[in-house]
Design a protein around this motif. Structure first.
Motif, PDB file in Angstrom:
ATOM      1  N   ALA A  23       0.836  -1.207   0.000  1.00 38.88           N
ATOM      2  CA  ALA A  23       0.000   0.000   0.000  1.00 38.88           C
ATOM      3  C   ALA A  23       0.871   1.258   0.000  1.00 38.88           C
ATOM      4  O   ALA A  23       0.396   2.347   0.319  1.00 38.88           O
ATOM      5  N   ASN A  24       2.152   1.104  -0.351  1.00 37.32           N
ATOM      6  CA  ASN A  24       3.106   2.211  -0.487  1.00 37.32           C
ATOM      7  C   ASN A  24       3.506   2.885   0.829  1.00 37.32           C
ATOM      8  O   ASN A  24       3.874   4.055   0.832  1.00 37.32           O
ATOM      9  N   PHE A  25       3.435   2.156   1.920  1.00 38.67           N
ATOM     10  CA  PHE A  25       3.985   2.645   3.177  1.00 38.67           C
ATOM     11  C   PHE A  25       5.446   2.196   3.247  1.00 38.67           C
ATOM     12  O   PHE A  25       5.800   1.134   2.729  1.00 38.67           O
ATOM     13  N   GLU A  26       6.287   2.998   3.890  1.00 39.56           N
ATOM     14  CA  GLU A  26       7.676   2.607   4.092  1.00 39.56           C
ATOM     15  C   GLU A  26       7.732   1.807   5.394  1.00 39.56           C
ATOM     16  O   GLU A  26       7.511   2.355   6.471  1.00 39.56           O
ATOM     17  N   VAL A  27       8.038   0.521   5.268  1.00 38.03           N
ATOM     18  CA  VAL A  27       7.963  -0.411   6.392  1.00 38.03           C
ATOM     19  C   VAL A  27       9.279  -1.163   6.510  1.00 38.03           C
ATOM     20  O   VAL A  27       9.924  -1.464   5.515  1.00 38.03           O
ATOM     21  N   TYR A  28       9.651  -1.475   7.739  1.00 38.42           N
ATOM     22  CA  TYR A  28      10.835  -2.305   7.976  1.00 38.42           C
ATOM     23  C   TYR A  28      10.500  -3.354   9.017  1.00 38.42           C
ATOM     24  O   TYR A  28      10.087  -3.040  10.134  1.00 38.42           O
ATOM     25  N   CYS A  29      10.666  -4.606   8.624  1.00 40.82           N
ATOM     26  CA  CYS A  29      10.463  -5.733   9.530  1.00 40.82           C
ATOM     27  C   CYS A  29      11.763  -6.532   9.538  1.00 40.82           C
ATOM     28  O   CYS A  29      11.991  -7.366   8.659  1.00 40.82           O
ATOM     29  N   PRO A  30      12.664  -6.257  10.498  1.00 39.22           N
ATOM     30  CA  PRO A  30      13.931  -6.981  10.517  1.00 39.22           C
ATOM     31  C   PRO A  30      13.715  -8.464  10.792  1.00 39.22           C
ATOM     32  O   PRO A  30      12.929  -8.835  11.672  1.00 39.22           O
ATOM     33  N   THR A  31      14.385  -9.302  10.007  1.00 37.56           N
ATOM     34  CA  THR A  31      14.226 -10.744  10.153  1.00 37.56           C
ATOM     35  C   THR A  31      15.587 -11.417  10.281  1.00 37.56           C
ATOM     36  O   THR A  31      16.608 -10.884   9.852  1.00 37.56           O
ATOM     37  N   VAL A  32      15.571 -12.593  10.885  1.00 38.59           N
ATOM     38  CA  VAL A  32      16.769 -13.429  11.015  1.00 38.59           C
ATOM     39  C   VAL A  32      16.432 -14.823  10.500  1.00 38.59           C
ATOM     40  O   VAL A  32      15.284 -15.249  10.543  1.00 38.59           O
ATOM     41  N   LYS A  33      17.446 -15.499  10.016  1.00 31.11           N
ATOM     42  CA  LYS A  33      17.281 -16.877   9.569  1.00 31.11           C
ATOM     43  C   LYS A  33      17.653 -17.792  10.730  1.00 31.11           C
ATOM     44  O   LYS A  33      18.699 -17.634  11.342  1.00 31.11           O
ATOM     45  N   GLU A  34      16.770 -18.731  11.016  1.00 33.10           N
ATOM     46  CA  GLU A  34      16.977 -19.664  12.120  1.00 33.10           C
ATOM     47  C   GLU A  34      16.773 -21.088  11.622  1.00 33.10           C
ATOM     48  O   GLU A  34      15.996 -21.322  10.703  1.00 33.10           O
ATOM     49  N   VAL A  35      17.444 -22.017  12.251  1.00 35.56           N
ATOM     50  CA  VAL A  35      17.217 -23.424  11.958  1.00 35.56           C
ATOM     51  C   VAL A  35      16.220 -23.941  12.976  1.00 35.56           C
ATOM     52  O   VAL A  35      16.444 -23.856  14.177  1.00 35.56           O
ATOM     53  N   ARG A  36      15.104 -24.440  12.493  1.00 35.61           N
ATOM     54  CA  ARG A  36      14.062 -24.986  13.365  1.00 35.61           C
ATOM     55  C   ARG A  36      14.093 -26.502  13.278  1.00 35.61           C
ATOM     56  O   ARG A  36      14.238 -27.074  12.207  1.00 35.61           O
ATOM     57  N   GLN A  37      13.913 -27.129  14.421  1.00 39.35           N
ATOM     58  CA  GLN A  37      13.948 -28.584  14.510  1.00 39.35           C
ATOM     59  C   GLN A  37      12.535 -29.133  14.644  1.00 39.35           C
ATOM     60  O   GLN A  37      11.791 -28.745  15.542  1.00 39.35           O
ATOM     61  N   TRP A  38      12.146 -29.999  13.731  1.00 33.77           N
ATOM     62  CA  TRP A  38      10.926 -30.752  13.842  1.00 33.77           C
ATOM     63  C   TRP A  38      11.299 -32.196  14.180  1.00 33.77           C
ATOM     64  O   TRP A  38      12.486 -32.535  14.177  1.00 33.77           O
ATOM     65  N   SER A  39      10.337 -33.016  14.449  1.00 33.97           N
ATOM     66  CA  SER A  39      10.656 -34.389  14.838  1.00 33.97           C
ATOM     67  C   SER A  39      11.346 -35.150  13.706  1.00 33.97           C
ATOM     68  O   SER A  39      12.167 -36.028  13.960  1.00 33.97           O
ATOM     69  N   ASP A  40      11.050 -34.800  12.462  1.00 34.64           N
ATOM     70  CA  ASP A  40      11.614 -35.553  11.343  1.00 34.64           C
ATOM     71  C   ASP A  40      12.627 -34.781  10.495  1.00 34.64           C
ATOM     72  O   ASP A  40      13.237 -35.338   9.594  1.00 34.64           O
ATOM     73  N   ARG A  41      12.825 -33.482  10.758  1.00 36.13           N
ATOM     74  CA  ARG A  41      13.735 -32.704   9.915  1.00 36.13           C
ATOM     75  C   ARG A  41      14.112 -31.387  10.560  1.00 36.13           C
ATOM     76  O   ARG A  41      13.503 -30.956  11.536  1.00 36.13           O
ATOM     77  N   LYS A  42      15.115 -30.772   9.981  1.00 31.17           N
ATOM     78  CA  LYS A  42      15.495 -29.414  10.328  1.00 31.17           C
ATOM     79  C   LYS A  42      15.232 -28.551   9.115  1.00 31.17           C
ATOM     80  O   LYS A  42      15.413 -28.994   7.979  1.00 31.17           O
ATOM     81  N   LYS A  43      14.826 -27.300   9.361  1.00 26.15           N
ATOM     82  CA  LYS A  43      14.524 -26.396   8.258  1.00 26.15           C
ATOM     83  C   LYS A  43      14.987 -24.994   8.622  1.00 26.15           C
ATOM     84  O   LYS A  43      14.832 -24.561   9.764  1.00 26.15           O
ATOM     85  N   LYS A  44      15.565 -24.301   7.663  1.00 27.10           N
ATOM     86  CA  LYS A  44      15.986 -22.917   7.870  1.00 27.10           C
ATOM     87  C   LYS A  44      14.792 -22.018   7.539  1.00 27.10           C
ATOM     88  O   LYS A  44      14.249 -22.080   6.431  1.00 27.10           O
TER      89      LYS A  44
END
Length: 160
Positions: A23-44
C-alpha cells in the motif's frame, strides 16, 4: 520523520509488513534466519527479530491509516507518546543483521540483572541490562534505545 513502532498480532509481522508495503507505506520488519527442529527434519526459516513489532515511517497525520490493515493492533507508546525509532537506530539494526553480528555471542560469568556495556559491533558502547539467559539465546534490554534484543549465544563481546 522517524520510524513508529507498530504492535501486530502474534506471528503476523511479515504479513502485515508486506501488506503495508504493497500500500506504499515505508515499512521495515527486521528478520533473522533460524534453523528450526521438527521431529523428522530441520529447516531454515526466516523469522522476525522483534516478535509482534514492525517499524513504519509516516507522517503523524497518516498514523490512523494503518488500522485498516489486518493484523495491526496498535502503536507502541513510550512515556505516554508514540515510540519513535531514529534513522540511526534502524541503520544500526540493518547493519547488524547484514553483517551477521547477531550470531556472535557466548555467555560466561553473567546473570540476569547484570548491567553490561557492549564492546564491539553495531551496538558498540551501548549499555544494557541482561534480562534473560537461555541455553541458546540471550535477551538484553538497551534502555537508551528503548528496545530489547534477543540474540543467539555464540561469542560474548560485552563487558560487565
Amino acid at each position: 520523520m522517524g520510524w513508529y513502532v507498530l504492535y501486530t498480532k502474534r506471528k503476523s509481522e511479515i504479513r502485515v509488513a508486506n501488506s503495508l508495503a504493497n500500500a506504499n507505506f515505508e515499512v521495515y520488519c527486521p528478520t533473522v534466519k533460524e534453523v528450526r527442529q521438527w521431529s523428522d527434519r530441520k529447516k531454515k526459516v526466516e523469522s522476525p527479530l522483534f516478535k509482534s513489532y514492525i517499524f513504519i515511517r509516516l507522517k503523524e497525520s497518516n498514523r490512523a491509516k494503518v488500522f485498516g490493515f489486518p493484523g495491526v493492533i496498535r502503536y507502541l507508546y513510550w512515556l505516554g507518546r508514540p515510540a519513535i525509532a531514529r534513522d540511526e537506530e534502524i541503520d544500526i539494526i540493518k547493519d547488524w543483521l547484514e553483517n551477521d553480528d547477531y550470531d556472535a555471542f557466548e555467555v560466561n560469568g553473567i546473570s540476569p540483572g547484570d548491567r553490561v556495556k557492549i564492546k564491539s559491533g553495531p551496538f558498540q558502547d551501548k549499555e544494557g541490562v541482561i534480562q534473560e539467559i537461555g541455553s541458546k539465546r540471550l535477551r538484553l534490554i538497551l534502555r537508551d534505545m528503548g528496545i530489547t534484543i534477543n540474540v543467539r549465544i555464540k561469542e560474548l563481546s560485552i563487558q560487565g
